[in-house]
Structure formats: C-alpha cells, structure tokens
Design a protein around this motif. Structure first.
Motif, PDB file in Angstrom:
ATOM      1  N   ASN A 116      -2.109  28.556   8.256  1.00 50.70           N
ATOM      2  CA  ASN A 116      -1.523  27.349   8.814  1.00 50.70           C
ATOM      3  C   ASN A 116      -1.331  27.505  10.321  1.00 50.70           C
ATOM      4  N   THR A 117      -2.461  27.556  11.060  1.00 53.98           N
ATOM      5  CA  THR A 117      -2.415  27.742  12.512  1.00 53.98           C
ATOM      6  C   THR A 117      -2.966  26.508  13.211  1.00 53.98           C
ATOM      7  N   ALA A 118      -2.638  26.389  14.495  1.00 52.23           N
ATOM      8  CA  ALA A 118      -3.120  25.242  15.275  1.00 52.23           C
ATOM      9  C   ALA A 118      -4.643  25.244  15.357  1.00 52.23           C
ATOM     10  N   ALA A 119      -5.238  26.431  15.489  1.00 53.25           N
ATOM     11  CA  ALA A 119      -6.690  26.523  15.611  1.00 53.25           C
ATOM     12  C   ALA A 119      -7.384  26.049  14.337  1.00 53.25           C
ATOM     13  N   VAL A 120      -6.869  26.443  13.191  1.00 51.89           N
ATOM     14  CA  VAL A 120      -7.476  26.036  11.923  1.00 51.89           C
ATOM     15  C   VAL A 120      -7.291  24.539  11.706  1.00 51.89           C
ATOM     16  N   LYS A 121      -6.115  24.023  12.039  1.00 50.00           N
ATOM     17  CA  LYS A 121      -5.875  22.588  11.900  1.00 50.00           C
ATOM     18  C   LYS A 121      -6.835  21.791  12.786  1.00 50.00           C
ATOM     19  N   ALA A 122      -7.053  22.268  14.012  1.00 47.44           N
ATOM     20  CA  ALA A 122      -7.979  21.588  14.912  1.00 47.44           C
ATOM     21  C   ALA A 122      -9.403  21.631  14.370  1.00 47.44           C
ATOM     22  N   ALA A 123      -9.780  22.771  13.774  1.00 51.70           N
ATOM     23  CA  ALA A 123     -11.123  22.896  13.210  1.00 51.70           C
ATOM     24  C   ALA A 123     -11.306  21.958  12.025  1.00 51.70           C
ATOM     25  N   VAL A 124     -10.279  21.844  11.168  1.00 51.97           N
ATOM     26  CA  VAL A 124     -10.355  20.932  10.027  1.00 51.97           C
ATOM     27  C   VAL A 124     -10.462  19.485  10.515  1.00 51.97           C
ATOM     28  N   THR A 125      -9.654  19.129  11.512  1.00 52.60           N
ATOM     29  CA  THR A 125      -9.697  17.776  12.064  1.00 52.60           C
ATOM     30  C   THR A 125     -11.076  17.456  12.614  1.00 52.60           C
ATOM     31  N   ALA A 126     -11.674  18.413  13.339  1.00 52.89           N
ATOM     32  CA  ALA A 126     -13.000  18.194  13.913  1.00 52.89           C
ATOM     33  C   ALA A 126     -14.057  18.008  12.822  1.00 52.89           C
ATOM     34  N   GLU A 127     -13.960  18.796  11.757  1.00 54.04           N
ATOM     35  CA  GLU A 127     -14.935  18.672  10.661  1.00 54.04           C
ATOM     36  C   GLU A 127     -14.800  17.321   9.955  1.00 54.04           C
ATOM     37  N   LEU A 128     -13.574  16.861   9.744  1.00 56.32           N
ATOM     38  CA  LEU A 128     -13.378  15.563   9.095  1.00 56.32           C
ATOM     39  C   LEU A 128     -13.879  14.421   9.980  1.00 56.32           C
ATOM     40  N   ALA A 129     -13.612  14.531  11.280  1.00 54.91           N
ATOM     41  CA  ALA A 129     -14.093  13.500  12.205  1.00 54.91           C
ATOM     42  C   ALA A 129     -15.621  13.459  12.209  1.00 54.91           C
ATOM     43  N   ASP A 130     -16.246  14.636  12.183  1.00 60.33           N
ATOM     44  CA  ASP A 130     -17.707  14.692  12.169  1.00 60.33           C
ATOM     45  C   ASP A 130     -18.262  14.109  10.871  1.00 60.33           C
ATOM     46  N   LEU A 131     -17.632  14.417   9.749  1.00 59.93           N
ATOM     47  CA  LEU A 131     -18.073  13.872   8.461  1.00 59.93           C
ATOM     48  C   LEU A 131     -18.007  12.350   8.460  1.00 59.93           C
ATOM     49  N   ILE A 132     -16.885  11.814   8.925  1.00 58.36           N
ATOM     50  CA  ILE A 132     -16.706  10.360   8.928  1.00 58.36           C
ATOM     51  C   ILE A 132     -17.740   9.702   9.838  1.00 58.36           C
ATOM     52  N   ARG A 133     -18.023  10.312  10.971  1.00 57.50           N
ATOM     53  CA  ARG A 133     -19.028   9.744  11.871  1.00 57.50           C
ATOM     54  C   ARG A 133     -20.414   9.771  11.227  1.00 57.50           C
ATOM     55  N   ARG A 134     -20.727  10.813  10.477  1.00 60.19           N
ATOM     56  CA  ARG A 134     -22.052  10.940   9.878  1.00 60.19           C
ATOM     57  C   ARG A 134     -22.237  10.051   8.647  1.00 60.19           C
ATOM     58  N   ALA A 140     -15.912  19.573   1.087  1.00 54.72           N
ATOM     59  CA  ALA A 140     -16.874  20.488   1.698  1.00 54.72           C
ATOM     60  C   ALA A 140     -16.650  20.590   3.200  1.00 54.72           C
ATOM     61  N   ALA A 141     -16.296  19.477   3.835  1.00 50.02           N
ATOM     62  CA  ALA A 141     -16.051  19.495   5.278  1.00 50.02           C
ATOM     63  C   ALA A 141     -14.843  20.366   5.615  1.00 50.02           C
ATOM     64  N   ILE A 142     -13.777  20.246   4.823  1.00 50.21           N
ATOM     65  CA  ILE A 142     -12.587  21.077   5.078  1.00 50.21           C
ATOM     66  C   ILE A 142     -12.930  22.547   4.891  1.00 50.21           C
ATOM     67  N   SER A 143     -13.678  22.865   3.846  1.00 52.61           N
ATOM     68  CA  SER A 143     -14.044  24.257   3.586  1.00 52.61           C
ATOM     69  C   SER A 143     -14.935  24.830   4.679  1.00 52.61           C
ATOM     70  N   ALA A 144     -15.676  23.969   5.376  1.00 54.36           N
ATOM     71  CA  ALA A 144     -16.570  24.434   6.436  1.00 54.36           C
ATOM     72  C   ALA A 144     -15.854  24.698   7.750  1.00 54.36           C
ATOM     73  N   ALA A 145     -14.566  24.352   7.855  1.00 50.03           N
ATOM     74  CA  ALA A 145     -13.823  24.538   9.105  1.00 50.03           C
ATOM     75  C   ALA A 145     -13.694  26.019   9.434  1.00 50.03           C
ATOM     76  N   ALA A 146     -13.899  26.354  10.691  1.00 41.14           N
ATOM     77  CA  ALA A 146     -13.819  27.743  11.139  1.00 41.14           C
ATOM     78  C   ALA A 146     -12.404  28.289  10.930  1.00 41.14           C
ATOM     79  N   GLY A 147     -12.306  29.445  10.299  1.00 44.52           N
ATOM     80  CA  GLY A 147     -11.016  30.101  10.101  1.00 44.52           C
ATOM     81  C   GLY A 147     -10.289  29.694   8.839  1.00 44.52           C
ATOM     82  N   GLU A 148     -10.743  28.619   8.159  1.00 40.62           N
ATOM     83  CA  GLU A 148     -10.065  28.148   6.949  1.00 40.62           C
ATOM     84  C   GLU A 148     -10.312  29.124   5.805  1.00 40.62           C
ATOM     85  N   ASN A 149      -9.228  29.516   5.113  1.00 37.39           N
ATOM     86  CA  ASN A 149      -9.328  30.430   3.984  1.00 37.39           C
ATOM     87  C   ASN A 149      -9.087  29.724   2.655  1.00 37.39           C
ATOM     88  N   ASN A 150      -8.142  28.780   2.672  1.00 38.89           N
ATOM     89  CA  ASN A 150      -7.833  28.033   1.455  1.00 38.89           C
ATOM     90  C   ASN A 150      -7.103  26.757   1.852  1.00 38.89           C
TER      91      ASN A 150
END
Length: 348
Positions: A279-297, A312-322
C-alpha cells in the motif's frame, strides 16, 4: 534466422585480431598502432552498422519514423495532423474608448502567450477580446477563470484579464498516432462512406484521438459520429466548438445523401474501491496509470468494459503484489451515447 548485430567490443576484437594476425604479432601494447587502428576502425564500422539498422526500419512503414514515415503516409494520402492553437476570449477592464490593438500579447502565469485576434474598442468599462495561442500546442488549453496579463501596457486598460475556457489546442501528431492511422488506411481502404471512413475522417481532425461511427442510430439514412480528445489538458470529452469543427470537416467529405450528426459522448465516470499490497504511493500511482490506459484503449460509447480486463490491468501495475477490488464487481456496460471514464479510486 535473425541477424545479430555485433557490439562495439566485438568489432574491436575482430579488427584487433585481424591486424595482429597480419603483423605476425602475438600481442599488442595498449597504445600501439595496431590497437589504435582496431579501435578507430571498429568505431567507424559500429556507426555504419547503426545507420544500416536504422535504415532497415525505414523501408517498412510499420516501423518507419519522422520524415520517412510522413513520406510513406503521403502515398496513401495520409498527412500528419499539425499542432493547433487554443482559442477563446479574455475579459479586460479599462476606460471607455480605450483600444486594444490586434496582435497584442497576453501571458498566463506559466509563461504561455496568447495574441488578440482583432482590434477591440471599449464601449463600456469592460471588453471581451478574442485570443489565440501564439504557439500551437496542447499546453495552450486553459480552464475558465485563469488570469492572462497584457505583456505590453495598453493606455487606459488594466493589464490583468480573466479568460474564458481556452480550448482546441493540440500538439503535432506523434509518429505512433500517424503510423496507426496509416496502417488503418492500408487495411481498411475507403469505401465511399463506410463506417471505417467516418472514423478515419474524424481522426484526421487535429486533437481527435478516438472516434466511432453508429449507422442508422437516428433513423434511415443517418450516421452518428462520436469522438474523444484524450490528449487535451482538461476533459477528454469534446466541447461544442470541437464538435462543430469535426462536423464541418466530415460534411465536406461525406456522401451527399448521408445525414451525419457529430456529437460528444456523455462521460460515465467509473469509480473503484481497491485494497492494494504493498500500500504505497508508487504502487497506487502505477495502478491508476494502468486503469487509465485500459479505459483509453477499450472504453467506447455504448460498449462494455470487461471485469477480467480491469483485474488484469491492476495485476500488471509495477510493484503490485496483491489486491482486492470490491467495486466494480461485474462487467461495466455503458448505455448508448455514454462512455466509461476514470472516476475516483477509493483506497482501503
């Protein structure tokens, strides 16, 4: 079998070995002529390999870039979309009779400058002046209420003015976007008004990043076109002026019997409730970026965003473990005319 380009170190060794073998020497001092020759020749050869490697990517349009990509695209009548300047109005305060000359520069707090479009004479103590960005770019877009200041003093006019929404600015089309449109043009050639044609026409307008065509939505003989401007600094949903620009452009290309209506999609923000680990700021930012990219695509008006793709987009976020996501809990379907956009993410 793919060709393996030799590295600089490999080229040095090759040239060194060749020089030594021809000089009948077993070894060479670090600053001996043979060693210098080896490094100079290897450096030149390595540069030539690099040029040939770059050139090999230009001979096919799906990897070409820059001016060569533009030349490939021109064969199919596809041109790079130029940058566009944001336009709007600024309300200035001054004395009755004061004159603001055309071309007067105004500057925002971040240094972006705008020019007045026409000369304006104050008939009251305030005047609305039309402006356009001096340099076309997406960064020239502004939200309503921002301050623009006259760069040069104008007699009888207060220097600071309040801008309306300044919209329509966009950057020059990137190589990736131009390449995508070129490949679409090759794979789906024009058919005199097919669905693909309307989508392609909308995408030719500067600032348009996604477009969809809905035949017969308003009845026989009708075509509805919706589009997005994802690279705008504000909302990706186009405003009335941007819709009118696409409408005008398509009207000049459409079949004469088609009744075309260009409209903006209605945003349907999708909210999320997610517990992520770590539960870090970096992981949250990575999840947000992946969701934004998914929605755009994958989001489109009247379409469905699949829950499995969201996961799948959340799981692809850098640093995400669970993670555990409770909202949404099913596929997200958009009603006709609405499009899923990124809403609020609640982290628990």
């Amino acid at each position: 079998m793919p060709y393996s380009r030799p590295t600089l170190a490999e080229l040095v060794n090759r040239v060194r070995s060749g020089v030594i073998s021809r000089l009948a020497q077993d070894e060479v001092l670090r600053r001996a002529d043979a060693e210098v020759y080896a490094r100079v020749m290897a450096g030149v050869t390595h540069g030539l390999y690099g040029f040939i490697d770059w050139l090999s990517r230009q001979v096919i349009y799906d990897t070409a870039e820059g001016e060569i990509l533009e030349r490939w695209a021109s064969i199919w009548g596809v041109t790079r979309k130029p940058a566009a300047a944001a336009t709007g109005t600024v309300t200035l305060t001054g004395l009755t009779g004061a004159v603001v000359p055309a071309g007067s520069p105004l500057q925002a707090l971040d240094g972006v400058q705008y020019l007045t479009v026409a000369e304006v004479t104050f008939t009251t103590t305030s005047a609305v002046v039309s402006v356009a960005a001096s340099v076309p770019a997406a960064a020239s877009n502004r939200a309503t209420g921002q301050t623009l200041t006259l760069v040069n003093p104008v007699p009888g006019v207060q220097p600071a003015g309040v801008a309306s929404a300044l919209v329509g600015g966009s950057d020059e089309e990137t190589d990736d976007a131009l390449r995508t449109r070129l490949i679409d043009r090759i794979q789906t050639p024009p058919h005199g008004g097919s669905s693909a044609d309307y989508r392609a026409w909308a995408l030719e307008v500067p600032g348009v990043t996604r477009a969809w065509c809905y035949p017969l939505e308003l009845g026989p003989g009708t075509v509805t076109v919706r589009f997005m401007r994802d690279d705008d600094s504000g909302s990706a949903i186009p405003d009335a002026g941007e819709v009118a620009a696409v409408q005008t452009y398509i009207n000049n290309l459409r079949p004469v019997t088609a009744q075309v209506t260009v409209v903006a999609p209605v945003a349907a923000p999708l909210n999320f409730t997610i517990a992520v680990s770590p539960n870090t700021a970096a992981v949250k930012a990575a999840v947000t970026a992946e969701l934004a990219d998914l929605i755009r695509r994958e989001a489109e008006p009247g379409g469905t965003l699949l829950l499995s793709h969201i996961r799948a987009a959340i799981s692809a976020a850098a640093g995400e473990n669970n993670y555990v996501m409770t909202v949404p809990s099913a596929d997200v379907a958009s009603p006709v005319g609405t499009i899923t956009t990124l809403g609020t993410i609640t982290w628990v």
